[in-house]
Design an enzyme around this catalytic site. Sequence first.
Site, PDB file in Angstrom:
ATOM      1  N   ASN A  90       0.908  -1.188   0.006  1.00  0.00           N
ATOM      2  CA  ASN A  90       0.009   0.103   0.035  1.00  0.00           C
ATOM      3  C   ASN A  90       0.636   1.130   0.116  1.00  0.00           C
ATOM      4  O   ASN A  90       0.406   2.350  -0.665  1.00  0.00           O
ATOM      5  CB  ASN A  90      -0.837   0.049   1.213  1.00  0.00           C
ATOM      6  CG  ASN A  90      -1.633   1.486   1.541  1.00  0.00           C
ATOM      7  OD1 ASN A  90      -2.486   1.759   0.690  1.00  0.00           O
ATOM      8  ND2 ASN A  90      -0.815   2.041   2.582  1.00  0.00           N
ATOM      9  N   TYR A 160       4.136   9.291 -10.811  1.00  0.00           N
ATOM     10  CA  TYR A 160       3.314   8.898 -10.090  1.00  0.00           C
ATOM     11  C   TYR A 160       2.512   7.914 -11.011  1.00  0.00           C
ATOM     12  O   TYR A 160       2.225   6.579 -10.860  1.00  0.00           O
ATOM     13  CB  TYR A 160       2.432   9.689  -9.201  1.00  0.00           C
ATOM     14  CG  TYR A 160       1.198   9.058  -8.673  1.00  0.00           C
ATOM     15  CD1 TYR A 160       1.753   8.525  -7.230  1.00  0.00           C
ATOM     16  CD2 TYR A 160      -0.085   8.924  -8.858  1.00  0.00           C
ATOM     17  CE1 TYR A 160       0.470   7.979  -6.236  1.00  0.00           C
ATOM     18  CE2 TYR A 160      -0.966   8.346  -8.080  1.00  0.00           C
ATOM     19  CZ  TYR A 160      -0.630   8.058  -6.945  1.00  0.00           C
ATOM     20  OH  TYR A 160      -1.696   7.378  -6.104  1.00  0.00           O
ATOM     21  N   LYS A 164       2.301   3.718 -11.033  1.00  0.00           N
ATOM     22  CA  LYS A 164       0.949   2.913 -10.650  1.00  0.00           C
ATOM     23  C   LYS A 164       0.491   2.144 -11.929  1.00  0.00           C
ATOM     24  O   LYS A 164       0.119   1.099 -11.744  1.00  0.00           O
ATOM     25  CB  LYS A 164      -0.158   3.962 -10.497  1.00  0.00           C
ATOM     26  CG  LYS A 164       0.191   4.755  -9.032  1.00  0.00           C
ATOM     27  CD  LYS A 164       0.182   3.746  -8.001  1.00  0.00           C
ATOM     28  CE  LYS A 164       0.542   4.443  -6.510  1.00  0.00           C
ATOM     29  NZ  LYS A 164       0.308   3.593  -5.250  1.00  0.00           N
TER      30      LYS A 164
END
Length: 269
Positions: A90, A160, A164
């Site tokens: 996470n 980012y 991802k």
Amino acid sequence: MSDGRLTGKVALITGAARGIGRACAERFAGEGAFVLVTDIDTEGAAETVRRIGESGARWLELDVRSEADWARAAVEVQRSHRRLDVVVNNAGITGLDLGPQDPEHTTLESWRAVHATNLDGVFLGCRTAIELMKPPGLGGSIVNISSRSGQVGISGAAAYASSKAAVRNHSKSVALYCAERGYAIRCNSIHPGAILTPMWDPLLGEGPAREAAVREFVAEVPLRRMGTPEEVAVMALYLASDESSYVTGAEFVIDGGILAGSVAQPRPE
Ligand code: NAP
């Protein structure tokens, strides 16, 4: 609230000092899991353990970027629990505090920093999980927290979005590899949209300005609100539990409808 959906399981959650990681830790413990709470924020992690109670959780030092930390964590899990049933990868950062994040102005240093946490961390977490879960008679579930930004381009957060997207793809490679080898290990990714956590603080500001920023943002969200960490935790709970025993290599979007369509769609009148 608890149906014991994770009774007897040991779960390791990264970035569990706050936000989505903490919500997962609390929900998992509430469903009977013993939770290994890991983070670089030691105070926040200790607070997560305190909220759960020491019979349901303990703190384990783990910077997801560090191969040595993962190796130490594996030894400790093996020594103390002899099993690891769930890993939630996470921990993640946006990089927005490291300078511009658009494709033209991002420095190589900040590009690498974002990928080190968001992608290297997930790679190492999956590798460690496979090592601990693969022995016959064990098995487990890996839940990787990607993002809706892993499915579309984000002009102001390119590293980012790239990291991802890579998490989304790597989750499928892990799922296929484990299935091919006959390991009883499933791996899936979750793709949250706008979930109100401290990650948003630098973007939303404080006080009335914050309320205005949230209002402006949610005007573009079909469900007209931001999500909660607890709503993501329920999705992670399903993937962590045996209820999802036939689910692997899949991606789960939780974004209030953002990815369902385009704001530029034609509307009657
Ligand atoms: P958050 O509130 O910022 O919490 C992230 C936690 O991870 C923090 O406690 C942070 O510690 C920790 N962390 C950062 N780097 C780490 C490292 N190298 N090793 C271990 N822990 C580390 O974030 P969140 O909103 O709960 O997000 C959790 C995950 O969901 C992230 O992967 C994020 O990308 C993803 N996500 C969130 C949203 C959203 O809208 N919130 C949307 C899509 C995806 P420090 O505070 O000390 O840095």
